[in-house]
Design a protein around this motif. Structure first.
Motif, mmCIF file in Angstrom:
data_model
loop_
_atom_site.group_PDB
_atom_site.id
_atom_site.type_symbol
_atom_site.label_atom_id
_atom_site.label_comp_id
_atom_site.label_asym_id
_atom_site.label_seq_id
_atom_site.Cartn_x
_atom_site.Cartn_y
_atom_site.Cartn_z
ATOM 1 N N ARG A 26 0.554 -1.223 -0.184
ATOM 2 C CA ARG A 26 0.010 0.019 -0.003
ATOM 3 C C ARG A 26 0.790 1.295 -0.035
ATOM 4 N N GLY A 27 0.551 2.075 -0.786
ATOM 5 C CA GLY A 27 1.435 3.409 -1.034
ATOM 6 C C GLY A 27 0.622 4.385 -1.647
ATOM 7 N N SER A 28 0.863 5.793 -1.381
ATOM 8 C CA SER A 28 0.050 6.726 -1.726
ATOM 9 C C SER A 28 0.774 7.278 -3.118
ATOM 10 N N ASP A 29 2.035 6.985 -3.345
ATOM 11 C CA ASP A 29 2.835 7.726 -4.468
ATOM 12 C C ASP A 29 2.772 9.063 -4.283
ATOM 13 N N PHE A 30 2.861 9.733 -3.148
ATOM 14 C CA PHE A 30 2.779 11.000 -2.776
ATOM 15 C C PHE A 30 4.033 11.840 -3.359
ATOM 16 N N HIS A 31 3.581 12.911 -4.059
ATOM 17 C CA HIS A 31 4.732 13.735 -4.907
ATOM 18 C C HIS A 31 4.897 14.990 -4.340
ATOM 19 N N GLY A 32 3.825 15.546 -3.733
ATOM 20 C CA GLY A 32 3.683 16.848 -3.134
ATOM 21 C C GLY A 32 2.131 17.221 -2.774
ATOM 22 N N PRO A 33 2.315 18.286 -1.703
ATOM 23 C CA PRO A 33 0.977 18.648 -1.263
ATOM 24 C C PRO A 33 0.342 19.379 -2.366
ATOM 25 N N GLU A 34 0.576 20.242 -3.230
ATOM 26 C CA GLU A 34 -0.312 20.745 -4.187
ATOM 27 C C GLU A 34 -0.461 19.823 -5.379
ATOM 28 N N GLU A 35 0.067 18.754 -5.670
ATOM 29 C CA GLU A 35 0.198 18.125 -6.884
ATOM 30 C C GLU A 35 -0.554 16.830 -6.712
ATOM 31 N N SER A 36 -0.400 16.173 -5.408
ATOM 32 C CA SER A 36 -1.021 14.672 -5.253
ATOM 33 C C SER A 36 -2.325 14.767 -4.852
ATOM 34 N N ARG A 37 -3.215 13.947 -5.522
ATOM 35 C CA ARG A 37 -4.746 13.780 -4.986
ATOM 36 C C ARG A 37 -4.829 13.274 -3.729
ATOM 37 N N VAL A 38 -3.925 11.975 -3.444
ATOM 38 C CA VAL A 38 -3.911 11.564 -2.195
ATOM 39 C C VAL A 38 -2.453 11.894 -1.567
ATOM 40 N N ASP A 39 -2.796 12.348 -0.210
ATOM 41 C CA ASP A 39 -1.808 12.937 0.604
ATOM 42 C C ASP A 39 -0.912 11.510 1.218
ATOM 43 N N VAL A 40 -0.105 11.990 1.794
ATOM 44 C CA VAL A 40 0.894 10.616 2.420
ATOM 45 C C VAL A 40 0.108 9.870 3.475
#
Ligand code: AMP
Ligand code: MN
Ligand code: MN
Ligand code: MN
Length: 308
Positions: A274-288
């Motif tokens: 399981r992982g969000s694939d978070f890239h950045g606060p303004e960019e990623s739909r799913v937060d970390v």
């Protein structure tokens, strides 16, 4: 070690820092994960492990369980696939050599992409002006150089420039409203800024990860445009090579795909990740570590961390 119930743990085992195409520093990513209630975090930068030490240090300070990870770009059946490595030893020489070779072509690739974009956009006066100096619009290779220089301003690690950095510059210059539009219009196969790339092989990536003591996981399986034969070939080859995990919960899956890939994991005997694939606060739909959009793993699968 084992857990009373590993399914109840908020593990986020796929995220990025500015050492690849994420926005946050490794330390800031760790702080955000802690604030969001993450109990176990893996930093998995693209083809790069240089953010792990700083992330580990901050995680130790904040008493967050930290997992050393990486996301390796490979080519399988002529398409790009991402393989995540978890619990790797970031000092392993074989892994480091493989990652360094994988990163090697990225600067020239990005320059070629910038020139492709420039060639296409030179015909568009407004776009050329937006991407260079409004009073002195560039064209041709000079415009390409300006696009590359613009993208470089988003790069946190000179060794790793990706399509994301080019896309950020085009959004900044208002050529597109959001990153995904840039990819759709310019940076995917058959579009003017796309450059065909031959990454490492599946065999190499899984072998580097295993030699570094890690476990290999197929990242976001729902994203690959394979036909059924190719899809099965990927799972079977991966399994034969000693690959162990499949990302079931990732931001790029729909709710239906959560169920679909939980079934695939069971069918092939893969452990689930399981992982969000978070890239950045303004960019990623799913937060970390966000549980509302990215639920914990279902009881039907075995979490890859069950025996960590
Ligand atoms: P690269 O490794 O240079 O080919 O860049 C791949 C990265 O681009 C991925 O890891 C994503 O972060 C990003 N990316 C790919 N497709 C999209 C998309 N449709 N929208 C936003 N970002 C994307
Ligand atoms: Mn990325
Ligand atoms: Mn990926
Ligand atoms: Mn990723």
């Amino acid at each position: 070690m084992g857990y009373a119930d590993p399914h109840r743990i908020n593990a986020d085992l796929h995220s990025h820092s500015h050492m690849s195409d994420g926005v946050l520093t490794p330390a800031a990513l760790v702080e955000r994960a802690v604030a969001n209630g993450v109990q176990m975090l893996a930093l998995t930068d693209h083809d790069e492990v240089s953010g792990l030490a700083a992330a580990q240090a901050r995680a130790d300070e904040l008493e967050l369980r930290f997992i050393c990870g990486v996301e390796i770009s490979i080519t399988f059946a002529q398409k790009t696939v991402h393989i995540v490595g978890l619990n790797i030893d970031p000092s392993n020489a074989v892994l480091l050599k493989g990652l360094s070779a994988t990163r090697g072509g990225r600067a020239v690739r990005a320059q070629t992409m910038a020139q492709g974009l420039a060639q296409h956009l030179s015909k568009d006066a407004a776009a050329s002006a937006a991407l260079s100096h409004p009073d002195l619009p560039l064209s041709g290779t000079q415009l390409g150089d300006a696009i590359y220089a613009g993208a470089l301003r988003y790069v946190g690690n000179p060794d790793l420039i990706s399509r994301t950095h080019l896309a950020r510059y085009l959004v900044e210059r208002k050529l597109c409203k959001q990153l995904s539009d840039v990819f759709l219009r310019y940076l995917t196969p058959n579009k003017p800024g796309y450059v065909e790339t031959s990454w490492a092989s599946l065999t190499e990536a899984v072998s580097w990860i295993r030699q570094a003591g890690g476990q290999a996981v197929i990242a976001h399986p729902g994203r690959y445009r394979f036909n059924e034969t190719e899809r099965i070939a990927l799972y079977e080859a991966f399994k034969d090579l000693g690959g162990e995990g499949l990302e079931v919960m990732t931001a790029s899956h729909t709710r239906e795909q959560y169920t679909e890939f939980a079934k695939v994991a069971k069918q092939y005997g893969f452990l689930a990740s399981r992982g969000s694939d978070f890239h950045g606060p303004e960019e990623s739909r799913v937060d970390v570590g966000e549980t509302a959009l990215l639920p914990l793993l279902p009881d039907s699968v075995v979490p890859i961390w069950h025996n960590w």
